[in-house]
Design a protein around this motif. Structure first.
Motif, short mmCIF file in Angstrom:
data_model
loop_
_atom_site.label_atom_id
_atom_site.label_comp_id
_atom_site.label_asym_id
_atom_site.label_seq_id
_atom_site.Cartn_x
_atom_site.Cartn_y
_atom_site.Cartn_z
N ALA A 13 9.18 -1.59 -14.71
CA ALA A 13 7.31 -2.59 -15.48
C ALA A 13 6.98 -3.18 -14.63
O ALA A 13 7.48 -4.06 -14.31
CB ALA A 13 7.94 -2.83 -17.07
N GLY A 14 5.16 -3.18 -14.82
CA GLY A 14 5.18 -4.19 -14.30
C GLY A 14 4.55 -4.32 -12.34
O GLY A 14 3.94 -5.05 -12.29
N GLU A 15 5.12 -3.15 -12.30
CA GLU A 15 5.29 -3.29 -10.64
C GLU A 15 4.02 -2.51 -9.87
O GLU A 15 3.86 -1.97 -10.85
CB GLU A 15 6.55 -3.00 -10.05
N ASP A 16 3.62 -2.88 -8.74
CA ASP A 16 2.79 -2.21 -8.10
C ASP A 16 3.33 -0.89 -7.35
O ASP A 16 4.49 -1.33 -6.93
CB ASP A 16 1.54 -2.87 -6.87
N TYR A 17 3.20 0.50 -6.59
CA TYR A 17 3.81 1.68 -5.95
C TYR A 17 2.82 1.16 -5.47
O TYR A 17 1.83 1.93 -4.74
CB TYR A 17 3.40 2.64 -7.02
N THR A 18 3.67 1.76 -4.55
CA THR A 18 3.01 2.28 -2.36
C THR A 18 2.89 3.64 -2.72
O THR A 18 4.84 3.92 -2.76
CB THR A 18 3.73 1.67 -1.54
N VAL A 19 2.13 4.23 -2.71
CA VAL A 19 2.62 5.89 -1.73
C VAL A 19 3.34 5.77 -0.69
O VAL A 19 2.05 6.13 0.32
CB VAL A 19 0.96 6.97 -2.18
N ARG A 20 3.68 6.95 -1.17
CA ARG A 20 4.84 6.91 0.25
C ARG A 20 4.96 8.27 0.75
O ARG A 20 4.39 8.73 1.82
CB ARG A 20 6.39 7.02 0.48
N SER A 21 4.26 9.88 0.20
CA SER A 21 3.50 10.82 0.34
C SER A 21 3.47 11.46 -0.91
O SER A 21 4.02 10.92 -1.66
CB SER A 21 4.23 11.42 1.22
N VAL A 22 2.32 12.84 -0.48
CA VAL A 22 1.91 13.50 -1.84
C VAL A 22 1.34 14.49 -0.84
O VAL A 22 1.40 14.93 0.41
CB VAL A 22 0.41 12.17 -1.87
N SER A 23 2.47 15.38 -1.48
CA SER A 23 2.06 16.87 -1.02
C SER A 23 1.57 17.54 -2.15
O SER A 23 1.58 17.69 -3.33
CB SER A 23 3.47 18.09 -0.78
N GLY A 24 0.32 18.59 -2.50
CA GLY A 24 0.03 19.32 -2.91
C GLY A 24 -1.49 18.27 -3.55
O GLY A 24 -2.18 17.19 -3.10
N ARG A 25 -1.67 18.69 -5.58
CA ARG A 25 -2.61 18.65 -5.47
C ARG A 25 -1.75 16.79 -6.72
O ARG A 25 -1.04 17.41 -7.27
CB ARG A 25 -3.76 18.70 -6.37
N VAL A 26 -2.39 15.93 -6.07
CA VAL A 26 -1.88 14.72 -6.76
C VAL A 26 -3.54 13.86 -7.19
O VAL A 26 -3.78 12.61 -6.04
CB VAL A 26 -0.69 13.81 -6.39
N GLU A 27 -3.26 13.37 -8.53
CA GLU A 27 -4.35 12.47 -8.47
C GLU A 27 -4.67 11.31 -9.66
O GLU A 27 -3.16 11.54 -10.26
CB GLU A 27 -5.78 13.45 -9.68
N ARG A 28 -5.28 10.43 -9.31
CA ARG A 28 -5.33 9.25 -10.54
C ARG A 28 -6.19 9.54 -11.29
O ARG A 28 -7.55 9.46 -10.81
CB ARG A 28 -4.95 8.42 -10.07
N GLU A 29 -6.59 8.61 -12.68
CA GLU A 29 -7.98 8.44 -13.39
C GLU A 29 -8.49 7.27 -13.15
O GLU A 29 -7.79 6.06 -13.39
CB GLU A 29 -7.43 8.91 -14.69
N LEU A 30 -9.56 7.83 -12.55
CA LEU A 30 -10.78 5.56 -12.60
C LEU A 30 -11.38 5.24 -14.15
O LEU A 30 -11.51 4.35 -14.20
CB LEU A 30 -11.18 6.24 -11.76
N ALA A 31 -11.48 6.33 -14.36
CA ALA A 31 -12.25 6.21 -15.95
C ALA A 31 -12.31 7.33 -17.02
O ALA A 31 -11.65 8.91 -16.17
CB ALA A 31 -13.75 6.19 -15.54
N PRO A 32 -12.16 7.38 -17.97
CA PRO A 32 -12.51 8.84 -18.91
C PRO A 32 -12.41 9.96 -18.25
O PRO A 32 -14.00 10.32 -17.54
CB PRO A 32 -12.72 8.66 -19.68
N HIS A 33 -11.91 11.13 -18.10
CA HIS A 33 -12.53 12.64 -17.19
C HIS A 33 -13.51 12.31 -15.45
O HIS A 33 -13.65 13.10 -15.17
CB HIS A 33 -13.75 13.20 -18.17
N LYS A 34 -12.91 10.86 -15.04
CA LYS A 34 -13.49 10.96 -13.67
C LYS A 34 -11.96 10.93 -12.93
O LYS A 34 -11.03 9.74 -13.21
CB LYS A 34 -14.06 10.00 -13.57
N TRP A 35 -11.21 11.48 -12.16
CA TRP A 35 -10.44 11.69 -10.86
C TRP A 35 -10.49 11.40 -9.82
O TRP A 35 -11.83 11.61 -9.28
CB TRP A 35 -9.64 12.85 -11.45
N GLU A 36 -9.75 11.00 -9.04
CA GLU A 36 -9.69 10.14 -7.40
C GLU A 36 -8.80 11.19 -6.89
O GLU A 36 -7.24 10.59 -7.30
CB GLU A 36 -10.08 9.44 -7.63
N ASP A 37 -8.55 11.70 -5.98
CA ASP A 37 -7.34 11.97 -5.01
C ASP A 37 -6.37 11.12 -4.67
O ASP A 37 -6.64 10.36 -4.01
CB ASP A 37 -7.66 13.06 -3.87
#
Length: 111
Positions: free
Chosen positions: A17-41
């Protein structure tokens, strides 16, 4: 023994809870939501917060690091990083004092 397992699960659920996470690896399509209905890889090396909403596509996988913990989020998941990390944490089981983490409850037992 039940109370030890329950206490361990509750402790590990609050660990992230409350921690930041470092992305170590990604395979396939993984996105984050920047704003409603606006996604970024999401790409390796990004730092994302516990409240970031993510979406893992079909056959995708995301590996995050929080402190010394590695968290693997499998395909077909959508929610905040904290929610999904808690699901992974809740699938940890203790046998004889050892902890074995099941990274995806849907995965076959031999993985």
């Amino acid at each position: 023994a039940f109370f030890i397992v329950l206490a361990g699960l509750m402790t590990s659920a609050h660990l992230f809870a409350g921690e930041d996470y470092t992305v170590r690896s990604v395979s396939g399509r993984v996105e984050r939501e920047l704003a409603p209905h606006k996604w970024e890889d999401i790409t390796a090396g990004m730092v994302i917060t516990a409240s970031t909403v993510i979406n893992t596509g079909i056959n995708a996988r995301l590996v995050l690091q929080a402190g010394d913990e590695l968290i693997t989020i499998q395909s077909g998941q959508r929610g905040t990083v904290d929610q999904l990390a808690r699901l992974v944490s809740a699938s940890s089981v203790r046998i004889g004092g050892e902890a074995d983490t099941v990274k995806d409850a849907r995965a076959p037992a031999d993985e």
